[in-house]
Design a protein around this motif. Sequence first.
Motif, mmCIF file in Angstrom:
data_model
loop_
_atom_site.group_PDB
_atom_site.id
_atom_site.type_symbol
_atom_site.label_atom_id
_atom_site.label_comp_id
_atom_site.label_asym_id
_atom_site.label_seq_id
_atom_site.Cartn_x
_atom_site.Cartn_y
_atom_site.Cartn_z
ATOM 1 N N GLN A 111 51.155 27.820 28.335
ATOM 2 C CA GLN A 111 50.028 28.149 29.206
ATOM 3 C C GLN A 111 48.737 27.858 28.457
ATOM 4 O OE1 GLN A 111 50.183 32.156 30.706
ATOM 5 N NE2 GLN A 111 52.341 32.016 31.163
ATOM 6 N N GLY A 112 47.797 27.232 29.114
ATOM 7 C CA GLY A 112 46.497 26.967 28.510
ATOM 8 C C GLY A 112 46.510 25.734 27.623
ATOM 9 N N CYS A 113 45.399 25.522 26.960
ATOM 10 C CA CYS A 113 45.244 24.383 26.050
ATOM 11 C C CYS A 113 46.157 24.546 24.838
ATOM 12 C CB CYS A 113 43.798 24.298 25.557
ATOM 13 S SG CYS A 113 42.587 24.124 26.854
ATOM 14 N N PHE A 114 46.578 23.470 24.276
ATOM 15 C CA PHE A 114 47.309 23.409 23.004
ATOM 16 C C PHE A 114 48.692 24.044 23.056
ATOM 17 C CE2 PHE A 114 42.758 24.410 21.945
ATOM 18 C CZ PHE A 114 42.355 23.089 21.833
ATOM 19 N N SER A 115 49.197 24.450 24.216
ATOM 20 C CA SER A 115 50.451 25.191 24.258
ATOM 21 C C SER A 115 51.675 24.322 23.973
ATOM 22 C CB SER A 115 50.610 25.911 25.591
ATOM 23 O OG SER A 115 50.657 24.991 26.651
ATOM 24 N N TYR A 116 51.529 23.007 24.043
ATOM 25 C CA TYR A 116 52.642 22.122 23.713
ATOM 26 C C TYR A 116 52.638 21.748 22.234
ATOM 27 C CZ TYR A 116 53.616 21.700 28.644
ATOM 28 O OH TYR A 116 53.953 21.989 29.945
ATOM 29 N N LEU A 117 51.609 22.148 21.526
ATOM 30 C CA LEU A 117 51.504 21.872 20.095
ATOM 31 C C LEU A 117 52.105 23.020 19.293
ATOM 32 C CD1 LEU A 117 47.795 20.641 20.003
ATOM 33 C CD2 LEU A 117 49.862 19.234 20.031
ATOM 34 N N ASP A 153 53.200 41.984 18.525
ATOM 35 C CA ASP A 153 54.383 41.417 19.152
ATOM 36 C C ASP A 153 54.135 41.119 20.628
ATOM 37 O OD1 ASP A 153 56.922 40.439 18.601
ATOM 38 O OD2 ASP A 153 57.893 42.196 19.473
ATOM 39 N N SER A 154 52.895 40.777 20.953
ATOM 40 C CA SER A 154 52.500 40.413 22.317
ATOM 41 C C SER A 154 51.903 39.014 22.313
ATOM 42 C CB SER A 154 51.449 41.394 22.855
ATOM 43 O OG SER A 154 51.963 42.683 22.930
ATOM 44 N N TYR A 155 51.705 38.497 23.491
ATOM 45 C CA TYR A 155 50.959 37.248 23.631
ATOM 46 C C TYR A 155 49.478 37.596 23.577
ATOM 47 C CZ TYR A 155 55.232 34.971 25.112
ATOM 48 O OH TYR A 155 56.493 34.468 25.155
ATOM 49 N N ILE A 156 48.733 36.841 22.804
ATOM 50 C CA ILE A 156 47.281 37.019 22.724
ATOM 51 C C ILE A 156 46.656 35.656 22.982
ATOM 52 C CG2 ILE A 156 45.319 37.689 21.284
ATOM 53 C CD1 ILE A 156 47.297 39.377 19.610
ATOM 54 N N ARG A 157 45.627 35.641 23.808
ATOM 55 C CA ARG A 157 44.941 34.371 24.070
ATOM 56 C C ARG A 157 43.439 34.558 23.941
ATOM 57 N NH1 ARG A 157 46.148 33.652 30.514
ATOM 58 N NH2 ARG A 157 44.811 35.326 31.240
ATOM 59 N N ILE A 158 42.790 33.447 23.664
ATOM 60 C CA ILE A 158 41.326 33.401 23.612
ATOM 61 C C ILE A 158 40.856 32.637 24.845
ATOM 62 C CG2 ILE A 158 39.336 32.420 22.414
ATOM 63 C CD1 ILE A 158 40.704 33.020 19.786
ATOM 64 N N ASN A 159 39.883 33.210 25.535
ATOM 65 C CA ASN A 159 39.263 32.560 26.686
ATOM 66 C C ASN A 159 37.805 32.272 26.351
ATOM 67 O OD1 ASN A 159 41.541 32.821 28.409
ATOM 68 N ND2 ASN A 159 41.002 34.949 28.742
ATOM 69 N N ALA A 160 37.324 31.134 26.801
ATOM 70 C CA ALA A 160 35.920 30.784 26.640
ATOM 71 C C ALA A 160 35.299 30.667 28.032
ATOM 72 C CB ALA A 160 35.773 29.474 25.881
ATOM 73 N N PHE A 161 34.184 31.373 28.228
ATOM 74 C CA PHE A 161 33.532 31.439 29.534
ATOM 75 C C PHE A 161 32.169 30.763 29.492
ATOM 76 C CE2 PHE A 161 36.096 35.247 28.981
ATOM 77 C CZ PHE A 161 36.898 35.204 30.105
ATOM 78 N N ASP A 162 31.863 30.020 30.531
ATOM 79 C CA ASP A 162 30.551 29.399 30.689
ATOM 80 C C ASP A 162 29.826 30.136 31.813
ATOM 81 O OD1 ASP A 162 28.336 27.771 30.851
ATOM 82 O OD2 ASP A 162 29.406 26.072 31.726
ATOM 83 N N SER A 163 28.653 30.673 31.518
ATOM 84 C CA SER A 163 27.895 31.407 32.533
ATOM 85 C C SER A 163 26.637 30.652 32.957
ATOM 86 C CB SER A 163 27.516 32.788 32.002
ATOM 87 O OG SER A 163 26.676 32.650 30.876
ATOM 88 N N SER A 164 26.545 29.367 32.650
ATOM 89 C CA SER A 164 25.323 28.614 32.939
ATOM 90 C C SER A 164 25.056 28.450 34.435
ATOM 91 C CB SER A 164 25.383 27.237 32.268
ATOM 92 O OG SER A 164 26.454 26.479 32.793
ATOM 93 N N ARG A 165 26.061 28.614 35.283
ATOM 94 C CA ARG A 165 25.884 28.468 36.735
ATOM 95 C C ARG A 165 25.646 29.805 37.426
ATOM 96 N NH1 ARG A 165 30.814 24.264 37.335
ATOM 97 N NH2 ARG A 165 29.761 22.519 36.352
ATOM 98 N N VAL A 222 36.003 30.005 33.461
ATOM 99 C CA VAL A 222 36.832 29.803 32.278
ATOM 100 C C VAL A 222 36.846 28.316 31.949
ATOM 101 C CG1 VAL A 222 39.133 30.026 31.278
ATOM 102 C CG2 VAL A 222 38.271 31.793 32.795
ATOM 103 N N MET A 223 36.351 27.986 30.768
ATOM 104 C CA MET A 223 36.278 26.597 30.344
ATOM 105 C C MET A 223 37.439 26.221 29.422
ATOM 106 S SD MET A 223 33.710 25.659 32.010
ATOM 107 C CE MET A 223 33.298 24.053 31.393
ATOM 108 N N MET A 224 37.951 27.206 28.696
ATOM 109 C CA MET A 224 39.051 26.952 27.775
ATOM 110 C C MET A 224 39.844 28.240 27.602
ATOM 111 S SD MET A 224 38.958 25.800 23.748
ATOM 112 C CE MET A 224 38.368 24.145 23.977
ATOM 113 N N SER A 225 41.146 28.102 27.500
ATOM 114 C CA SER A 225 42.011 29.248 27.279
ATOM 115 C C SER A 225 43.194 28.766 26.454
ATOM 116 C CB SER A 225 42.483 29.813 28.622
ATOM 117 O OG SER A 225 43.356 30.893 28.421
ATOM 118 N N PHE A 226 43.527 29.483 25.382
ATOM 119 C CA PHE A 226 44.670 29.079 24.571
ATOM 120 C C PHE A 226 45.311 30.276 23.884
ATOM 121 C CE2 PHE A 226 40.829 28.493 22.146
ATOM 122 C CZ PHE A 226 41.108 28.945 20.866
ATOM 123 N N ILE A 227 46.626 30.206 23.730
ATOM 124 C CA ILE A 227 47.404 31.275 23.119
ATOM 125 C C ILE A 227 47.261 31.193 21.599
ATOM 126 C CG2 ILE A 227 49.748 32.157 22.751
ATOM 127 C CD1 ILE A 227 50.415 31.208 25.583
#
Length: 130
Positions: free
Chosen positions: A5-11, A77-89, A94-99
């Motif tokens: 799920q999210g960016c980079f998850s296949y890496l 022992d949980s999934y943790i992800r970072i989300n990046a938000f753009d509020s310019s509009r 959500v512009m980016m999200s990765f585990i």
Amino acid sequence: MRITQGCFSYLPDLTDEQISAQVEYCLSRGWAVGLEYTDDPHPRNTYWDMWGHPMFDLNDPKGAMMELDDCRKAHGDSYIRINAFDSSRGFETVMMSFIVNRPKEEPKLHMIRTDARSRSQNYSWDVVRR
């Protein structure tokens, strides 16, 4: 089965240095950073628990990495992800999200196919835990 799920998850899992570089990229774009965690990685579970508050005025990735360390201590022992938000509009996008953290043993998702009327098929998912 590895949850993707999210960016980079296949890496392979990102190192803390690589995570910090991604956070630095997000901050350079003016995006706010937030952390979320869950024990339920189902693809339709979009409501993860938020760790702290979104870091809107963060200028240095070290602040996000300190929050990530605290979250890992509490929910290692949980999934943790970072989300990046753009509020310019005027609203948060959500512009980016990765585990950035996974449990030692990931649950497996089992797909169930049911034949329905008129040769159509319905799919559902079931989480298999050991």
